[in-house]
Motif scaffolding. Sequence first.
Motif, PDB file in Angstrom:
ATOM      1  N   MET A  50       2.633 -33.938  73.747  1.00 17.99           N
ATOM      2  CA  MET A  50       1.174 -33.828  73.639  1.00 17.99           C
ATOM      3  C   MET A  50       0.744 -32.431  74.075  1.00 17.99           C
ATOM      4  SD  MET A  50      -0.317 -37.275  75.264  1.00 17.99           S
ATOM      5  CE  MET A  50       0.029 -38.895  74.614  1.00 17.99           C
ATOM      6  N   PRO A  51      -0.359 -31.939  73.514  1.00 13.03           N
ATOM      7  CA  PRO A  51      -0.863 -30.625  73.936  1.00 13.03           C
ATOM      8  C   PRO A  51      -1.582 -30.748  75.278  1.00 13.03           C
ATOM      9  CG  PRO A  51      -2.280 -31.534  72.251  1.00 13.03           C
ATOM     10  CD  PRO A  51      -1.181 -32.536  72.460  1.00 13.03           C
ATOM     11  N   VAL A  52      -0.797 -30.819  76.337  1.00 17.42           N
ATOM     12  CA  VAL A  52      -1.331 -31.093  77.668  1.00 17.42           C
ATOM     13  C   VAL A  52      -1.664 -29.789  78.386  1.00 17.42           C
ATOM     14  CG1 VAL A  52      -0.749 -32.032  79.925  1.00 17.42           C
ATOM     15  CG2 VAL A  52      -0.069 -33.250  77.862  1.00 17.42           C
ATOM     16  N   ILE A  53      -2.798 -29.752  79.047  1.00 18.54           N
ATOM     17  CA  ILE A  53      -3.149 -28.618  79.894  1.00 18.54           C
ATOM     18  C   ILE A  53      -2.725 -28.960  81.309  1.00 18.54           C
ATOM     19  CG2 ILE A  53      -5.053 -27.360  80.978  1.00 18.54           C
ATOM     20  CD1 ILE A  53      -6.558 -27.497  78.383  1.00 18.54           C
ATOM     21  N   ARG A  54      -1.887 -28.114  81.910  1.00 22.30           N
ATOM     22  CA  ARG A  54      -1.514 -28.305  83.302  1.00 22.30           C
ATOM     23  C   ARG A  54      -2.220 -27.248  84.134  1.00 22.30           C
ATOM     24  NH1 ARG A  54       2.653 -31.426  84.741  1.00 22.30           N
ATOM     25  NH2 ARG A  54       1.272 -31.607  86.532  1.00 22.30           N
ATOM     26  N   ASP A  55      -2.957 -27.683  85.107  1.00 21.26           N
ATOM     27  CA  ASP A  55      -3.644 -26.738  85.972  1.00 21.26           C
ATOM     28  C   ASP A  55      -3.874 -27.392  87.327  1.00 21.26           C
ATOM     29  OD1 ASP A  55      -5.296 -24.149  86.221  1.00 21.26           O
ATOM     30  OD2 ASP A  55      -6.622 -25.723  86.969  1.00 21.26           O
ATOM     31  N   ALA A  56      -3.379 -26.730  88.378  1.00 24.64           N
ATOM     32  CA  ALA A  56      -3.437 -27.304  89.723  1.00 24.64           C
ATOM     33  C   ALA A  56      -4.877 -27.604  90.137  1.00 24.64           C
ATOM     34  CB  ALA A  56      -2.778 -26.347  90.717  1.00 24.64           C
ATOM     35  N   GLU A  57      -5.766 -26.646  89.890  1.00 24.03           N
ATOM     36  CA  GLU A  57      -7.160 -26.785  90.322  1.00 24.03           C
ATOM     37  C   GLU A  57      -7.867 -27.935  89.605  1.00 24.03           C
ATOM     38  OE1 GLU A  57      -9.528 -23.350  89.295  1.00 24.03           O
ATOM     39  OE2 GLU A  57     -11.112 -23.894  90.729  1.00 24.03           O
ATOM     40  N   ILE A  58      -7.719 -27.981  88.280  1.00 29.02           N
ATOM     41  CA  ILE A  58      -8.400 -29.016  87.500  1.00 29.02           C
ATOM     42  C   ILE A  58      -7.822 -30.389  87.835  1.00 29.02           C
ATOM     43  CG2 ILE A  58      -8.867 -29.862  85.153  1.00 29.02           C
ATOM     44  CD1 ILE A  58      -8.948 -26.927  84.246  1.00 29.02           C
ATOM     45  N   GLU A  59      -6.498 -30.455  87.955  1.00 31.15           N
ATOM     46  CA  GLU A  59      -5.881 -31.748  88.260  1.00 31.15           C
ATOM     47  C   GLU A  59      -6.311 -32.267  89.626  1.00 31.15           C
ATOM     48  OE1 GLU A  59      -1.650 -31.540  87.543  1.00 31.15           O
ATOM     49  OE2 GLU A  59      -1.964 -30.975  85.441  1.00 31.15           O
ATOM     50  N   GLN A  60      -6.411 -31.363  90.608  1.00 28.46           N
ATOM     51  CA  GLN A  60      -6.841 -31.785  91.948  1.00 28.46           C
ATOM     52  C   GLN A  60      -8.276 -32.305  91.906  1.00 28.46           C
ATOM     53  OE1 GLN A  60      -4.908 -32.103  94.767  1.00 28.46           O
ATOM     54  NE2 GLN A  60      -6.740 -33.219  95.399  1.00 28.46           N
ATOM     55  N   LEU A  61      -9.134 -31.600  91.178  1.00 24.61           N
ATOM     56  CA  LEU A  61     -10.537 -32.020  91.072  1.00 24.61           C
ATOM     57  C   LEU A  61     -10.636 -33.396  90.406  1.00 24.61           C
ATOM     58  CD1 LEU A  61     -13.537 -31.327  91.473  1.00 24.61           C
ATOM     59  CD2 LEU A  61     -13.502 -30.245  89.214  1.00 24.61           C
ATOM     60  N   LEU A  62      -9.878 -33.578  89.320  1.00 25.43           N
ATOM     61  CA  LEU A  62      -9.950 -34.849  88.599  1.00 25.43           C
ATOM     62  C   LEU A  62      -9.359 -35.994  89.424  1.00 25.43           C
ATOM     63  CD1 LEU A  62      -9.232 -33.726  84.922  1.00 25.43           C
ATOM     64  CD2 LEU A  62     -11.415 -33.945  86.115  1.00 25.43           C
ATOM     65  N   ARG A  63      -8.346 -35.677  90.230  1.00 17.89           N
ATOM     66  CA  ARG A  63      -7.818 -36.691  91.163  1.00 17.89           C
ATOM     67  C   ARG A  63      -8.916 -37.095  92.135  1.00 17.89           C
ATOM     68  NH1 ARG A  63      -2.652 -34.276  91.039  1.00 17.89           N
ATOM     69  NH2 ARG A  63      -3.225 -32.715  92.570  1.00 17.89           N
ATOM     70  N   ASP A  64      -9.636 -36.083  92.633  1.00 19.08           N
ATOM     71  CA  ASP A  64     -10.716 -36.370  93.580  1.00 19.08           C
ATOM     72  C   ASP A  64     -11.838 -37.181  92.922  1.00 19.08           C
ATOM     73  OD1 ASP A  64      -9.260 -35.053  95.463  1.00 19.08           O
ATOM     74  OD2 ASP A  64     -10.426 -33.191  95.419  1.00 19.08           O
ATOM     75  N   TYR A  65     -12.058 -36.992  91.631  1.00 12.68           N
ATOM     76  CA  TYR A  65     -13.048 -37.784  90.895  1.00 12.68           C
ATOM     77  C   TYR A  65     -12.554 -39.231  90.725  1.00 12.68           C
ATOM     78  CZ  TYR A  65     -15.549 -33.583  89.157  1.00 12.68           C
ATOM     79  OH  TYR A  65     -16.265 -32.436  89.038  1.00 12.68           O
ATOM     80  N   ALA A  66     -11.279 -39.358  90.350  1.00 12.55           N
ATOM     81  CA  ALA A  66     -10.774 -40.669  89.925  1.00 12.55           C
ATOM     82  C   ALA A  66     -10.390 -41.579  91.094  1.00 12.55           C
ATOM     83  CB  ALA A  66      -9.572 -40.482  88.990  1.00 12.55           C
ATOM     84  N   GLN A  67      -9.859 -40.981  92.170  1.00  9.23           N
ATOM     85  CA  GLN A  67      -9.282 -41.807  93.234  1.00  9.23           C
ATOM     86  C   GLN A  67     -10.226 -42.871  93.816  1.00  9.23           C
ATOM     87  OE1 GLN A  67      -6.379 -42.787  94.373  1.00  9.23           O
ATOM     88  NE2 GLN A  67      -5.516 -41.534  92.735  1.00  9.23           N
ATOM     89  N   PRO A  68     -11.467 -42.489  94.198  1.00  7.88           N
ATOM     90  CA  PRO A  68     -12.341 -43.520  94.786  1.00  7.88           C
ATOM     91  C   PRO A  68     -12.593 -44.683  93.829  1.00  7.88           C
ATOM     92  CG  PRO A  68     -13.252 -41.316  95.133  1.00  7.88           C
ATOM     93  CD  PRO A  68     -12.094 -41.159  94.191  1.00  7.88           C
ATOM     94  N   VAL A  69     -12.759 -44.360  92.546  1.00  6.04           N
ATOM     95  CA  VAL A  69     -13.016 -45.392  91.539  1.00  6.04           C
ATOM     96  C   VAL A  69     -11.785 -46.291  91.378  1.00  6.04           C
ATOM     97  CG1 VAL A  69     -13.379 -45.728  89.067  1.00  6.04           C
ATOM     98  CG2 VAL A  69     -14.750 -44.027  90.298  1.00  6.04           C
ATOM     99  N   LEU A  70     -10.604 -45.674  91.315  1.00  6.51           N
ATOM    100  CA  LEU A  70      -9.369 -46.454  91.179  1.00  6.51           C
ATOM    101  C   LEU A  70      -9.168 -47.352  92.398  1.00  6.51           C
ATOM    102  CD1 LEU A  70      -7.072 -43.660  89.706  1.00  6.51           C
ATOM    103  CD2 LEU A  70      -7.731 -45.761  88.520  1.00  6.51           C
TER     104      LEU A  70
END
Length: 477
Positions: A50-70
Motif C-alpha cells: 500500500m502507498p503508506v506514509i510513515r512519519d513519526a510525528e503524524i503517527e504519534q499525533l494520530l495515536r494520541d487521537y485514537a487511544q482514548p476512543v479505543l
Amino acid sequence: MSLNGTPIRPRSSAPAARAIALATAIAVGAAGGGPTLTPARAQDSVTRGMPVIRDAEIEQLLRDYAQPVLRAAGLAKQNVRVVVLSDRSFNAFVMDGRHIFINAGALFDAKTPNEIIGVFAHETGHLAGGHLQRLREQLATAQTASIVALLAGIGAAVAGARGGAGGADIGAAAILAPQSAIMRTVLAYVRTQEDQADHAGVKFLNATGQSPKGMVELFKRLSNEVLFNSRYIDPYMQTHPMPADRVAALEVLAKASPYWDRKDPPELQLRHDLMRAKLSGFLERPDTVARRYPASDHSLPARYAHAISTYRHSDLRQAITQIDGLIQAQPNNPYFYELKGQALLEGGHAGEAVAPLRQAAHLSQSNPLIEILLAQALNATNNPKMAEESVGLLRTAISREPEAPEAYAQLAMAYGRKGDLANADLASAQAAFARGDVKTARQLATRAKTRLPIGSPAWVRADDIVNVKPNNNARTQ
Ligand SMILES: [Zn+2]
C-alpha cells in the motif's frame, strides 16, 4: 516523513490510483472472504504494497487521537494501529480488526483534531461492533443467493429464448432483477452498520469527554459535497453511505451530548496545524504551499510548511536557517530536529545530519522511525566506527517495526561495513522479503545459510525464509 520507507519525492499519480482502488477493497475483499482479509502472522502484512506514509510525528499525533476512543470502546489492548495512506481524497475505513486506515487527504481537510477524532470514533464503532465479520457473512449469504438467482435467471433466459426473440429480454431481466434486490439488501445492511457506528462513535466521544461536533460537521460537509456536485463521487461515500437523514439522525444524537461545545485543547490544535503544514510542505507544489501559507503568515505551522518546501524544492542552506528558527521556537520538539537531519542527509551532508537526528531520537524517546533515519545517516558517513552503533540502533528499531524494508537494507549495509557478510546476507534477504520480493529473499537467505553456524538463531531465520512457500509469499512471515 517517508513513503513506504523511502523519503517522499515528488511522484506520479500511480500510488494515489492504487489507493483509490483500495477504497473499494473492503467490498471486494469481503465478498470473496479472500486472502486480503486473512489475518497474517506478521502484524503489518496487511499494509504491504500500500502507498503508506510513515512519519513519526503524524503517527504519534494520530495515536494520541485514537487511544482514548479505543480505550472507551474496550479495544485498548488490541493494538489497533492507524495507517496513513498517501491519497489526497477523503477517506477512512477499516479492513480488519487491527488497523484503521485514513487518507492523508482526510488529515489535510480536517480543520480541527476533533473532526479526525470523530472519524476515529466512527471507525472504532465498526471495530467494536465486529461489523466486518458480519458484513462478510452477509455477503457470503448474498453470494450464494445470487448464484441461485443467476441459475434461475439462466433457466428463464433459456425458456424465453425458446419462446421467441421477445422472451430473451425477459430472461435477461430475470437475471438482473434478483441481483439488484440482493444488492439492496446488502446496502440496507451496510446502512444499519453505519447507523450503529455513528451511535457507538458518539457514545465513545461522550465517554472521553469530547465533542461529537467535528464528526457531525465533517459528515455534513461530505453529504453536501455530494448533493451539490453529482459528478463528484467521494470514496468515503462509497464505503460510508451517507444519506441526509443519516446525518440528521446523527446531529440529533450528537447535540444531546453534554460536550457539544467543548473545544480541542490549544496545544492539540497546534500539533494538528503542524501536521497539516507538514503534509502540505511534503506533498504540495511550492506555489500551492505559498498560496496556502502566504508570506504574511508568521505562525509556526506556516513557517514549518515553508521550511519543508524550501528544503525539498530550492535551497538547503536557506531551509536549515528556517528549521533552526523553528527549533528556537520549540527547542523540545523532536520533529524539528528530525526535519533538519533529514534535510541534511538527503542533501548529501550525512556527517552534519547525525547530531540533529541524535537529538530527535533522544527527544522522541527512541522513536524507531527516527532511529532508522539516524542509522541511515551513520551508515552514510562511511565511517566504519559508526557501523557498530548503526547495527545496534537498527536491531532495536526492527524489533518494534518488524516490516520496514529500509531498516533491513540499512542493517545489511552496516553489517557489510563491519565485514560480517553472513549477517549482511541475512539482512538483505529480510529486506527483500519485507518488500515482497520472495524470490530474491530466498536466494539471499540460501547464501546466508552457507555462511552462518548451523542451528544458530540467524541460521534459523534464514532457513525460515528459504522455506517460505512461494504461493503464500507476501503474507507469511
Ligand atoms: Zn462507516
